[in-house]
Design an enzyme around this catalytic site. Structure first.
Site, mmCIF file in Angstrom:
data_model
loop_
_atom_site.group_PDB
_atom_site.id
_atom_site.type_symbol
_atom_site.label_atom_id
_atom_site.label_comp_id
_atom_site.label_asym_id
_atom_site.label_seq_id
_atom_site.Cartn_x
_atom_site.Cartn_y
_atom_site.Cartn_z
ATOM 1 N N LYS A 1 26.973 -47.959 64.858
ATOM 2 C CA LYS A 1 27.153 -47.870 63.527
ATOM 3 C C LYS A 1 28.004 -48.778 62.826
ATOM 4 O O LYS A 1 27.618 -49.387 61.924
ATOM 5 C CB LYS A 1 27.438 -46.413 63.199
ATOM 6 C CG LYS A 1 26.279 -45.529 62.949
ATOM 7 C CD LYS A 1 25.533 -45.199 64.307
ATOM 8 C CE LYS A 1 26.252 -44.265 65.240
ATOM 9 N NZ LYS A 1 25.422 -43.865 66.354
ATOM 10 N N ASP B 1 34.181 -38.145 71.250
ATOM 11 C CA ASP B 1 32.938 -38.772 70.967
ATOM 12 C C ASP B 1 33.453 -39.864 69.889
ATOM 13 O O ASP B 1 33.579 -39.072 68.977
ATOM 14 C CB ASP B 1 31.668 -38.222 70.970
ATOM 15 C CG ASP B 1 30.663 -39.138 70.603
ATOM 16 O OD1 ASP B 1 30.543 -40.338 70.544
ATOM 17 O OD2 ASP B 1 29.405 -38.377 70.680
ATOM 18 N N TRP C 1 25.602 -32.957 67.694
ATOM 19 C CA TRP C 1 24.677 -33.883 67.896
ATOM 20 C C TRP C 1 23.779 -33.385 68.847
ATOM 21 O O TRP C 1 24.244 -33.039 70.214
ATOM 22 C CB TRP C 1 25.354 -35.191 68.570
ATOM 23 C CG TRP C 1 24.146 -36.351 68.488
ATOM 24 C CD1 TRP C 1 23.234 -36.718 67.820
ATOM 25 C CD2 TRP C 1 24.164 -37.398 69.551
ATOM 26 N NE1 TRP C 1 22.371 -37.868 68.143
ATOM 27 C CE2 TRP C 1 23.286 -38.020 69.355
ATOM 28 C CE3 TRP C 1 25.038 -37.524 70.832
ATOM 29 C CZ2 TRP C 1 22.800 -39.337 70.280
ATOM 30 C CZ3 TRP C 1 24.602 -38.470 71.826
ATOM 31 C CH2 TRP C 1 23.562 -39.397 71.367
#
Ligand code: PLA
Length: 476
Positions: free
Chosen positions: A322, A286, A205
């Site tokens: 999300k 993460d 990311w």
């Protein structure tokens, strides 16, 4: 091990030269110095795309409050325009495009079949409950956030029966979504951990290197993705982690790796775990997509739980952006699993010193929604059903896009579209092809060829397939 920075540069990160010169010049300085220097370099590096205050010889307009002459003596006159964020900037460009067929597949944000953002039913119900409860107030939360939320979040990622939780050796603090959790964890490590190097996967990311550099850590990469196989470069990963210095921090995507959609198998995770524990490498997970990879919250948490089950220490950053669709509420958590309850409570006391001067305490609303859902058996069950429906819709988009490219006879093997996991497909399209698709087809995506499958619908698949077909056949 050779560091490979190409993709990081594509994400607006520094060049190898500045990185290594920077690393050596700061190796002996304090964490605060490191952070200030990182910040300074970050600002200097921002490439001057276009200086709106520059003198234009063709400018015939007389000085006005908006003209360059008027601004010449501004104390901010020297400030160069920073580039847009490589991911969020895609939305900025998309919003400016008047085309009715435009399609935003940049940021990973779930859309319905109708192309609309989705507020989960359970979230609406929880909010209703909160509004109806007149005893609720808007007082400050403690520095570490809502206690009940923190407990429930740790249980969600580590498992309800986790011995680490039962033994009180996990400290969890509510943070500003996944990003804030990573940043607080990074700053804590920069202040208190003996190794200041964090290894992040290549690619990863785009915000990871920036978050950790500004937190005061030195960022290095480990091989992760092999473009030739469009799969995991497992050998490269083992070699790079195997040659990392003992104690180094390693950032691991818990599931649904962004941007590649490639995850290790459980057997590979076990090998990674053994290697990391044998070298005392510190895992920093993460977890931004729990439930989005397989549709199961427990299955997606498996890699994290393997590392906790061995009794070792680790950090986990969680996000509800999300999986609960709470993007803008900024709800996340940082958990640090320690060896004893005593260490955990001392760690927590220091986390408070990181948070207090940064934003004092986290916001109350989003965390209250999450806690309401997680503690209520019915709401929780309903959430898992809605979550599974989102994951399944993404999986069906993969199949539909794959079928559409097949039907068009688009050159190439597109099976990675159905093999990859999570919100994104790492298409393998190059930046030239991406630019063409945006120009000619108004399809917006990141320049590394990543598309958010969650932004696609049955209605828009043919348009995307046409765009990919044209890009591939025009630029081989
Ligand atoms: N970690 C990973 C791996 C992510 O992909 C993202 C979000 C985050 C953390 C942070 O999310 P949060 O702070 O909103 O909880 N990545 C998105 C959005 C979905 C973004 O770039 O901010 C993406 O499009 O990659």
């Amino acid at each position: 091990m050779r560091q490979q920075f190409t993709s990081l540069e594509a994400h607006g990160f520094e060049s190898p030269t500045t990185q290594s010169a920077f690393s050596s010049s700061i190796s002996s300085s304090s964490a605060t110095d490191r952070r200030l220097k990182a910040l300074a370099r970050h600002l200097v590096d921002a490439s001057p795309v276009m200086d709106s205050h520059s003198q234009n010889p063709n400018d015939t307009v007389s000085p006005s409050p908006t003209s360059s002459a008027f601004h010449a003596d501004s104390v901010f006159a020297h400030i160069v325009r920073a580039p847009e964020d490589p991911i969020l900037g895609v939305t900025v460009a998309y919003n400016k495009d008047p085309s009715p067929v435009k399609l935003n597949l940049g940021v990973g944000a779930y859309r319905t079949e109708e192309g609309k953002p989705l507020v989960l039913n359970v979230v609406r119900q929880a909010e209703q409950q909160l509004v109806n409860d007149r005893s609720r107030v808007k007082e400050y939360l403690p520095i570490v956030g809502l206690a009940e939320y923190n407990k429930l979040s740790a249980k969600l990622i580590l498992g309800a029966d986790s011995p680490a939780i039962q033994e009180n050796r996990v400290t969890t603090v509510q943070c500003l979504s996944g990003t804030g959790s990573l940043r607080v964890g990074g700053e804590f490590l920069a202040r208190h951990y003996h190794q200041l190097t964090i290894y992040i996967p290549l690619p990863t990311w785009g915000n990871h290197p920036k978050v950790f550099t500004l937190a005061g850590l030195s960022v290095k990469t480990y091989r992760y993705y092999d473009p030739a196989t469009r799969g995991l470069d497992f050998q490269g990963l083992l070699e790079d982690l195997g040659s990392a210095p003992s104690g180094a921090i390693v950032l691991l995507h818990a599931c649904a790796h962004n941007p590649t959609g490639v995850d290790p198998t459980i057997q590979q995770w076990e090998q990674i775990r053994q290697l990391m524990r044998s070298k005392a490498l510190l895992p920093f997970f993460d977890s931004a997509y729990q439930g989005f990879a397989s549709g199961s919250l427990d299955a997606d948490a498996q890699p994290v739980r393997m590392f906790v089950a061995d009794g070792g220490e680790c950090l986990v950053a969680q996000s509800y952006a999300k999986n609960m669709g709470l993007y803008g509420e900024r709800v996340g958590a940082l958990s640090i699993v320690c060896k004893s309850a005593d260490v955990a409570s001392r760690v927590e006391s220091q986390l408070k010193l990181v948070i207090r001067p940064m934003y004092s305490s986290p916001p109350i609303h989003g965390a209250s929604i999450v806690a309401t859902i997680l503690k209520d058996r019915n709401l929780y069950t309903e959430w898992t059903i809605e979550l599974k429906a989102m994951a399944d819709r993404i999986i069906s988009m993969r199949q539909q896009l794959f079928d559409a490219l097949r039907a068009r006879g688009t050159p190439g093997d597109w099976s990675h579209i159905i093999k990859q996991i999570g919100m994104f497909t790492f298409t393998g399209l190059n930046s030239e092809q991406v630019a063409f698709m945006t120009r000619q087809y108004h399809v917006y995506m990141t320049s590394d060829g990543r598309i958010s499958m969650a932004g696609l619908s049955s209605r828009t698949v043919p348009h995307l397939a046409d765009a990919i077909h044209a890009a591939v056949t025009s630029f081989a």
